[in-house]
Design a protein around this motif. Sequence first.
Motif, PDB file in Angstrom:
ATOM      1  N   GLY A 206       3.131  -8.332   9.814  1.00 35.77           N
ATOM      2  CA  GLY A 206       2.396  -7.158  10.258  1.00 35.77           C
ATOM      3  C   GLY A 206       2.010  -7.231  11.721  1.00 35.77           C
ATOM      4  N   VAL A 207       1.590  -8.419  12.167  1.00 33.85           N
ATOM      5  CA  VAL A 207       1.221  -8.599  13.581  1.00 33.85           C
ATOM      6  C   VAL A 207       2.424  -8.316  14.482  1.00 33.85           C
ATOM      7  N   VAL A 208       3.581  -8.856  14.097  1.00 34.69           N
ATOM      8  CA  VAL A 208       4.789  -8.660  14.906  1.00 34.69           C
ATOM      9  C   VAL A 208       5.217  -7.194  14.887  1.00 34.69           C
ATOM     10  N   GLN A 209       5.147  -6.576  13.713  1.00 38.71           N
ATOM     11  CA  GLN A 209       5.525  -5.166  13.613  1.00 38.71           C
ATOM     12  C   GLN A 209       4.620  -4.288  14.467  1.00 38.71           C
ATOM     13  N   ARG A 210       3.326  -4.566  14.454  1.00 37.67           N
ATOM     14  CA  ARG A 210       2.425  -3.750  15.253  1.00 37.67           C
ATOM     15  C   ARG A 210       2.697  -3.932  16.742  1.00 37.67           C
ATOM     16  N   ALA A 211       3.033  -5.147  17.144  1.00 39.30           N
ATOM     17  CA  ALA A 211       3.355  -5.392  18.548  1.00 39.30           C
ATOM     18  C   ALA A 211       4.561  -4.581  19.004  1.00 39.30           C
ATOM     19  N   GLN A 212       5.413  -4.197  18.063  1.00 37.01           N
ATOM     20  CA  GLN A 212       6.585  -3.396  18.379  1.00 37.01           C
ATOM     21  C   GLN A 212       6.339  -1.899  18.167  1.00 37.01           C
ATOM     22  N   GLY A 213       5.086  -1.540  17.849  1.00 35.31           N
ATOM     23  CA  GLY A 213       4.777  -0.134  17.645  1.00 35.31           C
ATOM     24  C   GLY A 213       5.119   0.388  16.279  1.00 35.31           C
ATOM     25  N   LEU A 214       5.420  -0.488  15.327  1.00 34.26           N
ATOM     26  CA  LEU A 214       5.774  -0.085  13.964  1.00 34.26           C
ATOM     27  C   LEU A 214       4.507  -0.080  13.102  1.00 34.26           C
ATOM     28  N   ASP A 215       3.607   0.856  13.387  1.00 32.86           N
ATOM     29  CA  ASP A 215       2.281   0.833  12.766  1.00 32.86           C
ATOM     30  C   ASP A 215       2.326   1.040  11.257  1.00 32.86           C
ATOM     31  N   ALA A 216       3.164   1.943  10.784  1.00 34.90           N
ATOM     32  CA  ALA A 216       3.241   2.195   9.342  1.00 34.90           C
ATOM     33  C   ALA A 216       3.738   0.950   8.611  1.00 34.90           C
ATOM     34  N   GLU A 217       4.750   0.306   9.160  1.00 36.99           N
ATOM     35  CA  GLU A 217       5.273  -0.917   8.553  1.00 36.99           C
ATOM     36  C   GLU A 217       4.232  -2.036   8.621  1.00 36.99           C
ATOM     37  N   ALA A 218       3.506  -2.120   9.741  1.00 38.11           N
ATOM     38  CA  ALA A 218       2.469  -3.147   9.889  1.00 38.11           C
ATOM     39  C   ALA A 218       1.370  -2.951   8.852  1.00 38.11           C
ATOM     40  N   GLU A 219       0.931  -1.708   8.653  1.00 38.69           N
ATOM     41  CA  GLU A 219      -0.114  -1.448   7.663  1.00 38.69           C
ATOM     42  C   GLU A 219       0.335  -1.874   6.276  1.00 38.69           C
ATOM     43  N   ALA A 220       1.587  -1.571   5.932  1.00 34.09           N
ATOM     44  CA  ALA A 220       2.110  -1.965   4.624  1.00 34.09           C
ATOM     45  C   ALA A 220       2.133  -3.491   4.487  1.00 34.09           C
ATOM     46  N   SER A 221       2.478  -4.189   5.560  1.00 30.61           N
ATOM     47  CA  SER A 221       2.527  -5.656   5.507  1.00 30.61           C
ATOM     48  C   SER A 221       1.129  -6.251   5.351  1.00 30.61           C
ATOM     49  N   PHE A 222       0.138  -5.696   6.079  1.00 30.89           N
ATOM     50  CA  PHE A 222      -1.230  -6.195   5.950  1.00 30.89           C
ATOM     51  C   PHE A 222      -1.750  -5.969   4.531  1.00 30.89           C
ATOM     52  N   ARG A 223      -1.443  -4.819   3.960  1.00 31.97           N
ATOM     53  CA  ARG A 223      -1.874  -4.552   2.577  1.00 31.97           C
ATOM     54  C   ARG A 223      -1.208  -5.513   1.603  1.00 31.97           C
ATOM     55  N   LYS A 224       0.055  -5.816   1.832  1.00 33.66           N
ATOM     56  CA  LYS A 224       0.752  -6.777   0.972  1.00 33.66           C
ATOM     57  C   LYS A 224       0.137  -8.170   1.109  1.00 33.66           C
ATOM     58  N   ALA A 225      -0.237  -8.533   2.336  1.00 29.41           N
ATOM     59  CA  ALA A 225      -0.870  -9.838   2.552  1.00 29.41           C
ATOM     60  C   ALA A 225      -2.145  -9.970   1.735  1.00 29.41           C
ATOM     61  N   LEU A 226      -2.938  -8.910   1.721  1.00 30.82           N
ATOM     62  CA  LEU A 226      -4.192  -8.936   0.965  1.00 30.82           C
ATOM     63  C   LEU A 226      -3.944  -8.895  -0.535  1.00 30.82           C
ATOM     64  N   ALA A 227      -2.859  -8.266  -0.936  1.00 26.20           N
ATOM     65  CA  ALA A 227      -2.543  -8.198  -2.363  1.00 26.20           C
ATOM     66  C   ALA A 227      -2.159  -9.569  -2.913  1.00 26.20           C
ATOM     67  N   VAL A 228      -1.402 -10.359  -2.129  1.00 27.28           N
ATOM     68  CA  VAL A 228      -0.964 -11.664  -2.621  1.00 27.28           C
ATOM     69  C   VAL A 228      -2.003 -12.749  -2.379  1.00 27.28           C
ATOM     70  N   ASP A 229      -2.914 -12.540  -1.415  1.00 22.05           N
ATOM     71  CA  ASP A 229      -3.968 -13.525  -1.149  1.00 22.05           C
ATOM     72  C   ASP A 229      -5.255 -12.809  -0.753  1.00 22.05           C
ATOM     73  N   PRO A 230      -6.031 -12.349  -1.727  1.00 26.18           N
ATOM     74  CA  PRO A 230      -7.258 -11.587  -1.427  1.00 26.18           C
ATOM     75  C   PRO A 230      -8.323 -12.393  -0.704  1.00 26.18           C
ATOM     76  N   ARG A 231      -8.189 -13.719  -0.653  1.00 26.93           N
ATOM     77  CA  ARG A 231      -9.213 -14.560  -0.012  1.00 26.93           C
ATOM     78  C   ARG A 231      -8.972 -14.775   1.475  1.00 26.93           C
ATOM     79  N   ASP A 232      -7.871 -14.256   1.992  1.00 22.72           N
ATOM     80  CA  ASP A 232      -7.531 -14.451   3.403  1.00 22.72           C
ATOM     81  C   ASP A 232      -8.159 -13.336   4.235  1.00 22.72           C
ATOM     82  N   GLY A 233      -9.036 -13.719   5.155  1.00 25.41           N
ATOM     83  CA  GLY A 233      -9.725 -12.717   5.962  1.00 25.41           C
ATOM     84  C   GLY A 233      -8.928 -12.214   7.147  1.00 25.41           C
ATOM     85  N   ALA A 234      -7.840 -12.930   7.528  1.00 25.86           N
ATOM     86  CA  ALA A 234      -7.082 -12.535   8.717  1.00 25.86           C
ATOM     87  C   ALA A 234      -6.483 -11.134   8.600  1.00 25.86           C
ATOM     88  N   PRO A 235      -5.847 -10.764   7.476  1.00 26.04           N
ATOM     89  CA  PRO A 235      -5.296  -9.407   7.379  1.00 26.04           C
ATOM     90  C   PRO A 235      -6.382  -8.329   7.439  1.00 26.04           C
TER      91      PRO A 235
END
Length: 352
Positions: A206-235
């Motif tokens: 998600g971080v890399v995608q956002r750096a490239q201006g791919l905001d929709a893809e980045a948002e989906a990746s951050f949501r997936k990160a939280l779905a697989v690891d809800p205890r990670d505060g970075a996303p």
Amino acid sequence: MRLRVLPFLLSAALLMADENPFEAPPELQAFARQHTMARHGVPAKVSALLKAFFAPPEEGGLGIIYDNAYTRTPKEAWRDRKANCLTLTALYVVACKSIDLEARYGEPLRISRWRRVGSTVRFERHVVAVVPAGSLGQELVADFLPEVRRDTQLIAPMEPKRVLALFHSNRAVELLAESRPEDALASAHRSIQVDPAMGVGWNILGVVQRAQGLDAEAEASFRKALAVDPRDGAPCGNMENLLRAQGRVEEAQTYRDRGLEIRKKDPFFNAFLAEEALGEGQLDEAERRIKQAIRLLPREPEFYWVQARVALARGRTKDAIKALEKARKWAQPEMQAQYDSKLTLLRNIKPE
């Protein structure tokens, strides 16, 4: 020790899709056998092997230097004689296996690390190597900084594919910091392909995608990160920043609150913020954060070292000495001498 300056080695390389990053250097087996053949028993063999990693070349060792500039493969570490924690662990595991010693990856459950790479704040899990010692239930842990020791802390097994995924996500961050976004995106995708259940990989994607201006893809990746690891505060922080930039303020606040709730319980994140604040001269914030870290994990010597530095920045030598005494108390025996030398220096400071 004199170091050769090789600037081109500090650039993260992009691996081919079918390349195995953890392939052993061709010379490794002979090196491992040379340094262990006269040793009897697993503890003696692994201890000799580990010492050989760091012994200077004139003594027959590799002379490896810890270097976190980028995450090398074992072959690159052999070539450069430099490596970070993950690379050292991978090199050590393949070295053990080359001489028929069982070795696996592990993750200490109470350790995490935060580090700034360019403009990215990165959460790093600590990876160690674990070798059964022969006795029932007894294991030796190699946890670079260099030593093999029996460790009483809980260590969870880590699958090789997860370590490999961490390698690729590390590379993605490093390539992004070098302004190579397309290569970074390829490495981030490779991490996900290796281990789609690792939240860190999705967050880095998600971080890399956002750096490239791919905001929709980045948002989906951050949501997936939280779905697989809800205890990670970075996303959470990344989602907050993305949503706030889009004017979605209420949603952003939700993720800010969630992230703060997670991170306030992480002693290492508080210690990281304390060091950041100390570096910026924000001493009140540094003191508040390191006290919180110590409340959460009162036996971590590194926290007291930070507390001592904050006290020194305030001109409170006595408080710095007290903090260093606590750091020494909770340090591993082989590390106590370092604190002794610091304490000697502080005790010799004459009050103005």
